[in-house]
Design an enzyme around this catalytic site. Structure first.
Site, PDB file in Angstrom:
ATOM      1  N   TYR A 144       0.930  -1.294  -0.038  1.00  0.00           N
ATOM      2  CA  TYR A 144       0.108  -0.040   0.038  1.00  0.00           C
ATOM      3  C   TYR A 144       0.903   1.243  -0.070  1.00  0.00           C
ATOM      4  CZ  TYR A 144      -4.681  -1.841   0.742  1.00  0.00           C
ATOM      5  OH  TYR A 144      -6.039  -2.255   0.789  1.00  0.00           O
TER       6      TYR A 144
ATOM      7  N   ARG B 115       2.999  11.300  -9.043  1.00  0.00           N
ATOM      8  CA  ARG B 115       2.106  12.001 -10.024  1.00  0.00           C
ATOM      9  C   ARG B 115       1.153  12.789  -9.383  1.00  0.00           C
ATOM     10  NH1 ARG B 115      -2.678   9.599 -13.794  1.00  0.00           N
ATOM     11  NH2 ARG B 115      -3.225  11.492 -14.656  1.00  0.00           N
TER      12      ARG B 115
ATOM     13  N   ASP C 123       1.355  16.859 -10.771  1.00  0.00           N
ATOM     14  CA  ASP C 123       0.055  17.984 -11.322  1.00  0.00           C
ATOM     15  C   ASP C 123       0.058  19.113 -10.397  1.00  0.00           C
ATOM     16  OD1 ASP C 123      -2.141  14.775 -11.203  1.00  0.00           O
ATOM     17  OD2 ASP C 123      -1.211  16.297 -13.007  1.00  0.00           O
TER      18      ASP C 123
ATOM     19  N   MET D 280       0.263  22.928 -11.834  1.00  0.00           N
ATOM     20  CA  MET D 280      -0.710  23.918 -11.607  1.00  0.00           C
ATOM     21  C   MET D 280      -0.102  25.176 -11.428  1.00  0.00           C
ATOM     22  SD  MET D 280      -4.050  22.244 -10.091  1.00  0.00           S
ATOM     23  CE  MET D 280      -3.176  21.137  -9.010  1.00  0.00           C
TER      24      MET D 280
ATOM     25  N   PHE E 151      -6.351  19.757 -12.382  1.00  0.00           N
ATOM     26  CA  PHE E 151      -6.707  19.871 -11.160  1.00  0.00           C
ATOM     27  C   PHE E 151      -7.608  18.831 -10.552  1.00  0.00           C
ATOM     28  CE2 PHE E 151     -11.053  21.337 -11.345  1.00  0.00           C
ATOM     29  CZ  PHE E 151     -11.109  22.280 -12.328  1.00  0.00           C
TER      30      PHE E 151
ATOM     31  N   ASN F   6      -2.519  -1.535   8.267  1.00  0.00           N
ATOM     32  CA  ASN F   6      -2.382  -2.725   7.861  1.00  0.00           C
ATOM     33  C   ASN F   6      -0.947  -3.308   8.630  1.00  0.00           C
ATOM     34  OD1 ASN F   6      -3.457  -4.923   5.922  1.00  0.00           O
ATOM     35  ND2 ASN F   6      -3.840  -2.763   5.123  1.00  0.00           N
TER      36      ASN F   6
ATOM     37  N   ASP G 238      -2.140 -11.889  12.450  1.00  0.00           N
ATOM     38  CA  ASP G 238      -2.461 -11.011  11.205  1.00  0.00           C
ATOM     39  C   ASP G 238      -3.959 -10.749  11.366  1.00  0.00           C
ATOM     40  OD1 ASP G 238      -2.669 -10.395   8.216  1.00  0.00           O
ATOM     41  OD2 ASP G 238      -1.651 -12.479   8.011  1.00  0.00           O
TER      42      ASP G 238
ATOM     43  N   ASN H 125      -7.931  -9.120   2.758  1.00  0.00           N
ATOM     44  CA  ASN H 125      -6.817  -8.190   2.801  1.00  0.00           C
ATOM     45  C   ASN H 125      -6.074  -7.851   1.487  1.00  0.00           C
ATOM     46  OD1 ASN H 125      -5.954  -5.998   4.396  1.00  0.00           O
ATOM     47  ND2 ASN H 125      -4.207  -7.344   5.465  1.00  0.00           N
TER      48      ASN H 125
ATOM     49  N   SER I  32      -8.256  -6.520  -1.180  1.00  0.00           N
ATOM     50  CA  SER I  32      -8.500  -5.198  -0.945  1.00  0.00           C
ATOM     51  C   SER I  32      -7.377  -4.605  -1.671  1.00  0.00           C
ATOM     52  CB  SER I  32      -8.604  -4.732   0.690  1.00  0.00           C
ATOM     53  OG  SER I  32      -9.831  -5.173   1.150  1.00  0.00           O
TER      54      SER I  32
ATOM     55  N   THR J  20      -7.649  -1.733  -4.962  1.00  0.00           N
ATOM     56  CA  THR J  20      -7.230  -0.223  -4.747  1.00  0.00           C
ATOM     57  C   THR J  20      -6.038  -0.134  -5.775  1.00  0.00           C
ATOM     58  OG1 THR J  20      -7.425  -0.603  -2.410  1.00  0.00           O
ATOM     59  CG2 THR J  20      -6.078   1.405  -3.356  1.00  0.00           C
TER      60      THR J  20
ATOM     61  N   THR K  25     -11.560  -0.824  -0.494  1.00  0.00           N
ATOM     62  CA  THR K  25     -11.736  -0.109   1.105  1.00  0.00           C
ATOM     63  C   THR K  25     -12.917  -0.644   2.126  1.00  0.00           C
ATOM     64  OG1 THR K  25     -10.951   1.910  -0.380  1.00  0.00           O
ATOM     65  CG2 THR K  25     -11.702   2.102   1.873  1.00  0.00           C
TER      66      THR K  25
ATOM     67  N   THR L  35     -11.392  -3.671   3.585  1.00  0.00           N
ATOM     68  CA  THR L  35     -10.690  -3.340   4.430  1.00  0.00           C
ATOM     69  C   THR L  35     -11.434  -2.677   5.785  1.00  0.00           C
ATOM     70  OG1 THR L  35      -8.995  -2.564   2.779  1.00  0.00           O
ATOM     71  CG2 THR L  35      -8.679  -1.558   5.213  1.00  0.00           C
TER      72      THR L  35
ATOM     73  N   THR M  18     -10.893  -7.449  13.212  1.00  0.00           N
ATOM     74  CA  THR M  18      -9.834  -7.603  13.849  1.00  0.00           C
ATOM     75  C   THR M  18      -9.676  -7.005  15.379  1.00  0.00           C
ATOM     76  OG1 THR M  18      -8.600  -7.605  11.573  1.00  0.00           O
ATOM     77  CG2 THR M  18      -7.323  -7.561  13.631  1.00  0.00           C
TER      78      THR M  18
ATOM     79  N   HIS N   7     -17.218  14.304   3.755  1.00  0.00           N
ATOM     80  CA  HIS N   7     -16.610  14.886   5.287  1.00  0.00           C
ATOM     81  C   HIS N   7     -15.974  13.788   5.873  1.00  0.00           C
ATOM     82  CE1 HIS N   7     -15.507  17.716   7.822  1.00  0.00           C
ATOM     83  NE2 HIS N   7     -15.747  16.828   8.870  1.00  0.00           N
TER      84      HIS N   7
ATOM     85  N   GLU O 211     -14.633  11.173   4.931  1.00  0.00           N
ATOM     86  CA  GLU O 211     -13.518  10.859   4.515  1.00  0.00           C
ATOM     87  C   GLU O 211     -12.269  11.538   5.042  1.00  0.00           C
ATOM     88  OE1 GLU O 211     -12.327   8.606   2.436  1.00  0.00           O
ATOM     89  OE2 GLU O 211     -10.305   9.526   1.806  1.00  0.00           O
TER      90      GLU O 211
ATOM     91  N   TYR P  10     -11.971  12.549   7.956  1.00  0.00           N
ATOM     92  CA  TYR P  10     -11.471  12.148   9.180  1.00  0.00           C
ATOM     93  C   TYR P  10     -11.116  10.633   9.083  1.00  0.00           C
ATOM     94  CZ  TYR P  10     -13.346  16.347  11.073  1.00  0.00           C
ATOM     95  OH  TYR P  10     -13.505  17.584  11.581  1.00  0.00           O
TER      96      TYR P  10
ATOM     97  N   SER Q 166       0.237  10.169  18.575  1.00  0.00           N
ATOM     98  CA  SER Q 166      -0.025   9.769  20.073  1.00  0.00           C
ATOM     99  C   SER Q 166       1.082   8.837  20.189  1.00  0.00           C
ATOM    100  CB  SER Q 166      -1.203   9.108  20.380  1.00  0.00           C
ATOM    101  OG  SER Q 166      -2.443   9.971  20.050  1.00  0.00           O
TER     102      SER Q 166
ATOM    103  N   SER R 249      -9.279  10.017  27.968  1.00  0.00           N
ATOM    104  CA  SER R 249      -9.986  10.988  27.315  1.00  0.00           C
ATOM    105  C   SER R 249      -9.600  11.287  25.876  1.00  0.00           C
ATOM    106  CB  SER R 249      -9.577  12.572  27.980  1.00  0.00           C
ATOM    107  OG  SER R 249      -8.279  12.598  27.935  1.00  0.00           O
TER     108      SER R 249
ATOM    109  N   THR S  48     -10.985  17.560  19.148  1.00  0.00           N
ATOM    110  CA  THR S  48      -9.877  17.534  18.479  1.00  0.00           C
ATOM    111  C   THR S  48      -8.670  18.451  19.339  1.00  0.00           C
ATOM    112  OG1 THR S  48     -10.893  17.828  16.454  1.00  0.00           O
ATOM    113  CG2 THR S  48      -8.532  18.150  16.416  1.00  0.00           C
TER     114      THR S  48
ATOM    115  N   LYS T  65      -7.178  16.507  22.303  1.00  0.00           N
ATOM    116  CA  LYS T  65      -6.029  15.540  21.766  1.00  0.00           C
ATOM    117  C   LYS T  65      -4.897  16.539  21.873  1.00  0.00           C
ATOM    118  CE  LYS T  65      -8.521  12.253  18.966  1.00  0.00           C
ATOM    119  NZ  LYS T  65      -7.596  10.942  18.841  1.00  0.00           N
TER     120      LYS T  65
ATOM    121  N   HIS U  64      -7.179  26.440   3.507  1.00  0.00           N
ATOM    122  CA  HIS U  64      -7.672  25.698   4.569  1.00  0.00           C
ATOM    123  C   HIS U  64      -7.300  24.136   4.509  1.00  0.00           C
ATOM    124  CE1 HIS U  64     -10.326  23.807   7.726  1.00  0.00           C
ATOM    125  NE2 HIS U  64     -10.879  23.291   6.544  1.00  0.00           N
ATOM    126  N   PHE U  65      -7.694  23.397   3.586  1.00  0.00           N
ATOM    127  CA  PHE U  65      -8.005  22.144   3.546  1.00  0.00           C
ATOM    128  C   PHE U  65      -6.556  21.551   3.333  1.00  0.00           C
ATOM    129  CE2 PHE U  65      -7.855  21.368  -0.994  1.00  0.00           C
ATOM    130  CZ  PHE U  65      -8.911  21.947  -1.681  1.00  0.00           C
ATOM    131  N   HIS U  66      -5.707  22.350   2.602  1.00  0.00           N
ATOM    132  CA  HIS U  66      -4.309  21.705   2.502  1.00  0.00           C
ATOM    133  C   HIS U  66      -3.675  22.071   3.967  1.00  0.00           C
ATOM    134  CE1 HIS U  66      -4.779  22.214  -1.852  1.00  0.00           C
ATOM    135  NE2 HIS U  66      -3.939  21.079  -1.742  1.00  0.00           N
TER     136      HIS U  66
END
Lengths: 212, 128, 671
Positions: free
Chosen positions: C64, C74, C78, C82, C106, C127, C138, C145, C148, C152, C204, C207, C214, C287, C289, C291, C302, C318, C362, C365, C422-424
């Site tokens: 994977y 790749r 891209d 851009m 894009f 995995n 395993d 597995n 899967s 992908t 997926t 998986t 498991t 959304h 996704e 997370y 952690s 906690s 969050t 954490k 923001h998302f980057h």
């Protein structure tokens, strides 16, 4: 010490009871059905998205046929009976399989498959009728969502029939080995789940959909 | 595990039984309940016994009851080894089903309500 | 259109587009060259037995990650294209990419980065690590597995085939209708996108079934829920979200396929279709996704925080609680991706508040990581660099998220460069840094030697500096009205900012190049950095109990777990008593056999997928039948396991004990 015990790793006498996990990994007969149950639940979530789509688009008829004009409750009642009875006979097949009885297992499985085939036949007939009168899935958003929701369920039933056939062949060729019984268990979970989805379909699509 | 003669027909689905008769009777009871609930559903939908807007609610309740019958009598969700995980998984699934269906219906209904009127109507309105 | 070849003609090859043409030629030559090299050196049997047909979670995890690294090249190419184009397309200048090409880039960038870089990385780590940390041999379903992974890979392959046969989608990474409907995207691009994602989506979901089973059903003796490492908890949460969200993605993409292939009217403009419904469904998946990606990343942090602070993780309970809350709430916020679509103020308000609420666990954490480090003896290894970089930067990204969660603000910033920033800002410090930290942290466990530290720090600084230069300007540009996905920039005052962003991208490119250099150099000089004991970092969790790399069966005997931090307590006892636990009674071990099912099934899935994309119906049926036949053939097998003889188990275990005793002696001599 057995291989399984060693695999589990019980090298000293009993841990304190710390809840699940204190025994070590569960056996295959627990792990496999649980995993399959999770898959069935994900399939139910898939259907819930299709139901949500149907509910959003049920009034988008684009001037074309509506639910009241299309659905025949008598046919639906027969389909429902067929599928419900097939769920029952599937259960009987499992009881027979637990006793490793070849005749009754195969017998009840055939009946289950036949009842499923009856269900499919009626459904395909209904689809053909609708398409013939110009109420095919390309006519409107409502019809697209109807054919997809009900058709997806029918596709699952078809897959179930293929699976029943495969299991009957495997049982006949290999007998009631452990992994065969596990697969039968998964098949019966799948088959019952299909009937659960059908309860939602006939209630929401056919009954609530055609209320005056 | 001892089983009295009286308990042969004790078919509470939560109790694992190794007796063919009691297992079969469990399925028969499940089938009977499902048949009754299905029949009532069809009947409720075709008569005006229930108050109009309540029919849909009643049908949903009956459907949920039927699903419950399937889960308990056919899928043995409350029996079987370590069924707690099975029920928890089901609860999670039900939560997601609820979020997806109710969320979508609620959102889409609001979107539709806020859509601009049909162009034909708009034309009529603008002509005044 | 012909029956034999469907829509496929010689025109599918991009003879008129130099960039995809040359790229495709280079890639095909490189793949061929590698294939010939492997064949000549006789490595195929090794690759086949150890990796391609492997049911070993460790090797599947490595595959994977290799896939993810290849696709990163790749996806990054891209991005660089851009940035370069936008810097060259300001005012009178027109850049070098026409719109129909820029739009594909894009779209490919987002699709590849999310589905074929971030997901495989995260799933690869889960995995490799989860069964080791749980103290088992395993995952619950090893053959599944393998399947899967190959599904992908099949999706990734199809996306790459689009580069030299046909085109890719021009509709963004989520392919919104009506633009993605047949009427407005008649080519094969959207079909490549849909088919590739449907195939890999099946992998997926399988998986997720595998890992939830498991984690909940197979753990070492004594490992109750609250004794699991936090990475396992976050993996559980992530896989539960996959189970919940991916079926909805399947439906959304499936309905779009029905519209395109069979003329249905789910999302079309006519026939009563409603394209807003697609937005709703796709974001119910979209959304959660993110997370799915970020929760295991938090788990990696952690582990890193606790190990390199020399202290147990602060606030374990906690942390678990916060993780499960995020798991559930992440499925309740999706509308914040389309505040502007017209659901109205009430719905917007509710989803806006929910989106802000999710910031609270969050925050818990973050405080836990801070307090883990506080009072500890922190070692500034490369993973800790990423941890600190993450804690510093991610909070900012999260805060811009809270800003965006306010509907009136979002009405101004929706689909601007502010959103892109923001998302980057959350994904790169959140997920990418965690991936790099985990890569460095677990590399020795996987391969038996450490990565070069100096080069690792250089990679980090390139990421840190490059990321800030590339994305901070975008916040400003977004506020000044810069829309996302612009093929031409009309305001010349933006030029300096875009050039800074380009510089940042180039520095990120240096990071990626240096990562490759680090890997090759570390392999070449591995004798200088061998991981002899299997515990190079003084770890706290069970994967460090084994030698590096662990034997196929992980543990000679499943460890008995007596408390939190199973390995740490055992290690401290051993150090104190200056001896290992009594030698256990070794037994032969049953392990699953290798299987060609995955790669053959995926082969047929690729064939079927390619055929569906190009309307070659007879080939699609062949592919379907082939996949089903493989499945039935596999199911007909009786023997799925082989036995590892007890002599081998004993020999490996005694070698491990010998090395550990030596290490113990060294430790007691130095104290």
């Amino acid at each position: 010490m057995t291989t399984e015990a060693a695999t589990i790793g019980l090298t000293h006498g009993g841990s304190e009871d710390t809840g699940l996990g204190h025994r070590g990994p569960e056996s295959k007969s627990i792990v496999v059905p649980y995993g399959f149950w999770l898959f069935v639940l994900s399939d139910m979530i898939l259907f819930s998205a299709l139901f949500a789509t149907y509910a959003s688009l049920v009034t988008a008829t684009d001037g074309g046929p509506t639910t009241n004009q299309l659905f025949d409750r008598t046919l639906v009642a027969i389909e429902t009976m067929a599928l419900l009875l097939s769920s029952f006979t599937c259960g009987l097949a499992m009881i027979a399989a637990k006793r490793k009885n070849m005749f009754w297992t195969q017998g009840w499985l055939i009946v289950t498959g036949l009842l499923g085939a009856v269900f499919l036949f009626i459904e395909l007939y209904e689809f053909a009728m609708m398409i013939e009168e110009g109420a095919g899935p390309q006519r409107s958003a409502f019809l697209s969502s109807f054919f997809t929701l009900v058709g997806c369920h029918g596709a699952h039933v078809t897959a179930g029939l293929l699976w029943i056939g495969t299991m009957m062949a495997q049982i006949w060729a290999k007998g009631f080995k452990d992994h065969i019984i596990r697969r039968l268990l998964c098949l019966s979970v799948f088959w019952h789940a299909l009937d659960i989805i059908w309860v939602a379909i006939f209630t929401i699509v056919y009954l609530i959909g055609t209320l005056p | 595990m001892t089983e009295d003669e009286d308990n042969l027909l004790d078919v509470a689905p939560g109790i694992p039984h190794s007796n063919i008769v009691s297992e079969t009777v469990a399925y028969v009871i499940g089938l009977a309940l499902a048949l009754i609930l299905t029949g009532v559903s069809f009947w409720v939908a075709s008569t005006s016994t229930l108050w109009g807007p309540g029919v849909a609610v009643g049908l949903v309740v009956l459907a949920i009851a039927q699903m419950g019958v399937h889960l308990v009598f056919f899928l043995h969700i409350t029996s079987g080894p370590d069924n707690t995980n099975n029920v928890l998984a089901l609860a999670f699934g039900v939560l997601i089903v609820f979020l997806v269906m109710v969320g979508t219906i609620w959102i889409m209904a609001h979107m539709d309500a806020n859509m601009a009127p049909d162009p034909a109507i708009m034309n009529l309105q603008m002509q005044h | 259109m012909s029956v034999i070849f469907g829509k496929l003609t010689w025109d599918a090859i991009p003879f008129h587009d130099p960039i995809p043409l040359i790229t495709s030629a280079v890639v095909i030559l490189a793949v061929a060259a590698i294939g010939i090299l492997v064949w000549r050196k006789g490595w195929w049997p090794y690759l086949r037995d150890e990796y391609i047909t492997s049911t070993d979670h460790k090797h599947i995890g490595i595959m994977y990650i290799v896939l993810a690294l290849l696709m990163l090249v790749r996806g990054f190419a891209d991005a660089l294209m851009m940035r370069l184009h936008q810097s060259m397309a300001i005012g009178a200048a027109q850049g070098y990419l026409p719109p129909e090409h820029y739009n594909q880039i894009f779209s490919a960038h987002g699709t590849i980065m999310i589905f074929f870089v971030a997901m495989p990385f995260v799933i690869g780590f889960m995995n490799f690590v989860v069964p080791l940390q749980l103290g088992v041999r395993d995952v619950a379903f090893p053959t599944m597995n393998n399947v899967s992974f190959w599904l992908t890979a099949s999706g990734a392959l199809l996306i790459n085939i689009s580069l030299f046969l046909g085109e890719f989608a021009r509709t963004g990474w989520l392919a919104f209708p009506p633009l993605s409907e047949k009427e407005f995207s008649p080519g094969v691009g959207v079909d490549y996108y849909l088919v590739a994602l449907q195939i890999s989506g099946v992998g997926t979901i399988l998986t997720a079934v595998n890992f939830v089973t498991t984690i909940l059903k197979t753990r070492a003796p004594g490992m109750s829920y609250l004794r699991m490492p936090v990475f396992c908890w976050t993996s559980l949460a992530s896989n539960l979200i996959i189970l919940a969200a991916f079926p909805v993605l399947t439906v959304a993409l499936g309905l779009l396929m029905l519209d395109r292939y069979m003329g249905f009217h789910f999302f079309t403009n006519d026939g009563g279709g409603n394209s807003m419904l697609y937005m709703n469904l796709i974001w119910i998946w979209g959304h959660p996704e993110v997370y799915i990606l970020v929760l295991p990343a938090f788990g990696i942090y952690s582990e890193v925080a606790a190990t390199f602070s020399g202290k147990p993780l602060f606030g374990y309970r906690s942390m678990v609680f916060a993780t499960m809350i995020i798991c559930v709430v992440s499925l309740m916020v999706w509308l914040h991706h389309f505040f502007t679509m017209g659901a109205g103020a009430n719905i917007n308000a509710i989803f806006g508040i929910a989106s802000m609420v999710i910031g609270i666990p969050t925050g818990v954490k973050i405080y836990n990581w801070l307090f883990t480090m506080y009072g500890g003896r922190v070692r500034f290894t490369v993973p800790v660099h990423y941890l600190l970089g993450f804690m510093l930067l991610f909070v900012g990204g999260g805060l811009t998220g809270v800003l965006l969660a306010i509907p009136p603000v979002d009405f101004i910033t929706h689909n601007t460069l502010f959103l892109v920033a923001h998302f980057h800002h959350v994904i790169i410090p959140g997920v990418v840094f965690a991936i790099m930290a985990g890569y460095t942290y677990w590399f020795p466990k996987a391969f038996g030697f450490m990565l070069h530290e100096g080069l690792g720090k250089a990679v980090f600084w390139c990421w840190f500096i490059g990321f800030n230069l590339a994305f901070m300007p975008l916040y400003l540009l977004g506020f000044w009205g810069g829309t996302r996905r612009l093929q031409h920039i009309s305001d010349p005052t933006w030029a300096p900012w875009l050039h800074v962003a380009l510089l940042g991208s180039v520095i990120i490119g240096a990071a990626i190049v240096l990562t490759v250099v680090q890997l090759l150099y570390s392999i070449k000089t591995r004798d200088q950095r061998m991981d002899v004991t299997g515990d190079p970092w003084d770890g706290r969790t069970l994967e460090w109990l084994t030698l590096s790399p662990p034997p196929h069966y992980n543990f000679a005997v499943l460890p008995d777990v007596h408390g939190e931090e199973a390995y740490w307590t055992r290690k401290q006892t051993a150090i104190k008593e200056e001896r290992l636990i009594d030698e256990p009674d070794y037994q032969p071990i049953e392990m699953p056999i290798n299987t060609p099912t995955g790669v053959i099934c995926a082969f047929f899935a690729t064939v079927c997928g390619f055929a569906v994309i190009w309307y070659i119906w007879w080939l699609a049926i062949v592919g379907l039948i082939g996949a089903f036949a493989v499945f039935v053939w596999y199911a007909w097998q009786d023997e799925h396991e082989h036995i590892i003889p007890v002599e081998e188990v004993r020999a490996n275990a005694r070698e491990r004990r010998r090395i550990r005793m030596e290490h113990l002696h060294k430790l007691s001599q130095s104290t």
